[in-house]
Design a protein around this motif. Structure first.
Motif, mmCIF file in Angstrom:
data_model
loop_
_atom_site.group_PDB
_atom_site.id
_atom_site.type_symbol
_atom_site.label_atom_id
_atom_site.label_comp_id
_atom_site.label_asym_id
_atom_site.label_seq_id
_atom_site.Cartn_x
_atom_site.Cartn_y
_atom_site.Cartn_z
ATOM 1 N N THR A 2 -83.686 -47.581 120.733
ATOM 2 C CA THR A 2 -83.261 -48.711 121.545
ATOM 3 C C THR A 2 -81.773 -48.642 121.852
ATOM 4 O OG1 THR A 2 -85.015 -50.093 120.657
ATOM 5 C CG2 THR A 2 -83.181 -51.228 121.687
ATOM 6 N N ALA A 3 -80.968 -48.205 120.882
ATOM 7 C CA ALA A 3 -79.520 -48.106 121.104
ATOM 8 C C ALA A 3 -79.209 -47.093 122.193
ATOM 9 C CB ALA A 3 -78.809 -47.738 119.808
ATOM 10 N N VAL A 4 -79.932 -45.977 122.201
ATOM 11 C CA VAL A 4 -79.724 -44.958 123.235
ATOM 12 C C VAL A 4 -80.144 -45.521 124.594
ATOM 13 C CG1 VAL A 4 -80.472 -42.687 124.065
ATOM 14 C CG2 VAL A 4 -79.945 -43.018 121.646
ATOM 15 N N GLU A 6 -80.186 -48.661 125.520
ATOM 16 C CA GLU A 6 -79.180 -49.643 125.931
ATOM 17 C C GLU A 6 -77.938 -48.953 126.467
ATOM 18 O OE1 GLU A 6 -78.572 -52.136 122.501
ATOM 19 O OE2 GLU A 6 -80.517 -53.121 122.742
ATOM 20 N N LEU A 7 -77.511 -47.895 125.783
ATOM 21 C CA LEU A 7 -76.353 -47.116 126.227
ATOM 22 C C LEU A 7 -76.615 -46.502 127.596
ATOM 23 C CD1 LEU A 7 -73.537 -46.089 125.413
ATOM 24 C CD2 LEU A 7 -74.677 -44.120 124.361
ATOM 25 N N TYR A 8 -77.813 -45.937 127.771
ATOM 26 C CA TYR A 8 -78.177 -45.348 129.064
ATOM 27 C C TYR A 8 -78.114 -46.395 130.178
ATOM 28 C CZ TYR A 8 -80.834 -43.715 132.982
ATOM 29 O OH TYR A 8 -81.215 -43.401 134.270
ATOM 30 N N SER A 10 -76.530 -49.238 130.317
ATOM 31 C CA SER A 10 -75.149 -49.647 130.551
ATOM 32 C C SER A 10 -74.407 -48.588 131.369
ATOM 33 C CB SER A 10 -74.452 -49.869 129.209
ATOM 34 O OG SER A 10 -73.093 -50.176 129.415
ATOM 35 N N ASP A 11 -74.592 -47.331 131.004
ATOM 36 C CA ASP A 11 -73.922 -46.245 131.712
ATOM 37 C C ASP A 11 -74.401 -46.135 133.156
ATOM 38 O OD1 ASP A 11 -72.166 -43.755 131.580
ATOM 39 O OD2 ASP A 11 -74.079 -42.926 132.286
ATOM 40 N N PRO A 115 -84.372 -51.934 127.700
ATOM 41 C CA PRO A 115 -84.618 -50.637 127.068
ATOM 42 C C PRO A 115 -86.109 -50.286 126.989
ATOM 43 C CG PRO A 115 -82.871 -51.743 125.905
ATOM 44 C CD PRO A 115 -83.421 -52.741 126.908
#
Length: 188
Positions: A2-4, A6-8, A10-11, A115
């Motif tokens: 999920t963190a990846v 979310e990062l994706y 956002s990016d 996500p």
């Protein structure tokens, strides 16, 4: 995972807003008579590129503006893709409005994705993709056309072109300013 995801998200949201800003900067430099000027016979004018991008954005993403919905088709039944490539007589103001509306649809859809949506299915012309694959497909597609637009406008403007990035010969000054902004207070 999920963190990846979310990062994706956002990016990709930030990067695509950056791609739009580049396109905005190029379009702002077009003269009234430049909108319908291709660089070569059979090439796309700025008007055609804007029509196509806006048409694609509406078709692919309008169904996801409020978030993911199972069964969403990423190709609108009413889209006439071939007409997007026909040179029309739309003026700059109308084309800019279409540009803004298309980007709003796409960016709204990105903003509503979660996500968990990234691994869900989305069909485009009957071909099943994950939402992640569909987003990546459009990142490449939209970026490619925006860079075509930049090249077209830069060529049409010639020496009157105003750069959208670091000017030639300006890298050292840019890097120095960037480093001074990020230096810790009191560091020497």
């Amino acid at each position: 995972m999920t963190a990846v995801a979310e990062l994706y998200l956002s990016d990709v949201r930030g990067r695509m807003r950056g791609v739009k800003v580049l396109g905005d900067g190029a379009l702002a430099q077009l003269g009234a008579t430049d909108w319908h000027t291709p660089l070569a016979s059979g090439g796309n004018s700025a008007a055609v590129l804007v029509q196509h991008l806006a048409g694609n954005m509406h078709s692919r993403w309008a169904g996801l503006r409020g978030g993911y919905s199972a069964g969403t088709e990423g190709e609108s039944a009413v889209r006439n893709r071939d007409a997007e490539f026909e040179e029309g007589e739309l003026n700059g103001a109308t084309l800019l409005r279409r540009w803004e509306e298309g980007w709003q649809v796409f960016l709204d859809a990105l903003d509503h994705l979660t996500p968990g949506d990234l691994t869900r299915p989305l069909t485009i012309r009957g071909e099943v993709h994950t939402v992640l694959e569909a987003v990546q497909r459009q990142v490449a597609h939209y970026s490619g056309h925006v860079y075509q637009l930049i090249l077209l406008v830069k060529t049409l403007r010639g020496p009157a072109w105003q750069t959208l990035s670091i000017p030639r010969g300006g890298s050292a000054a840019y890097n120095s300013a960037l480093l001074s902004e990020t230096a810790e207070p009191g560091a020497t």
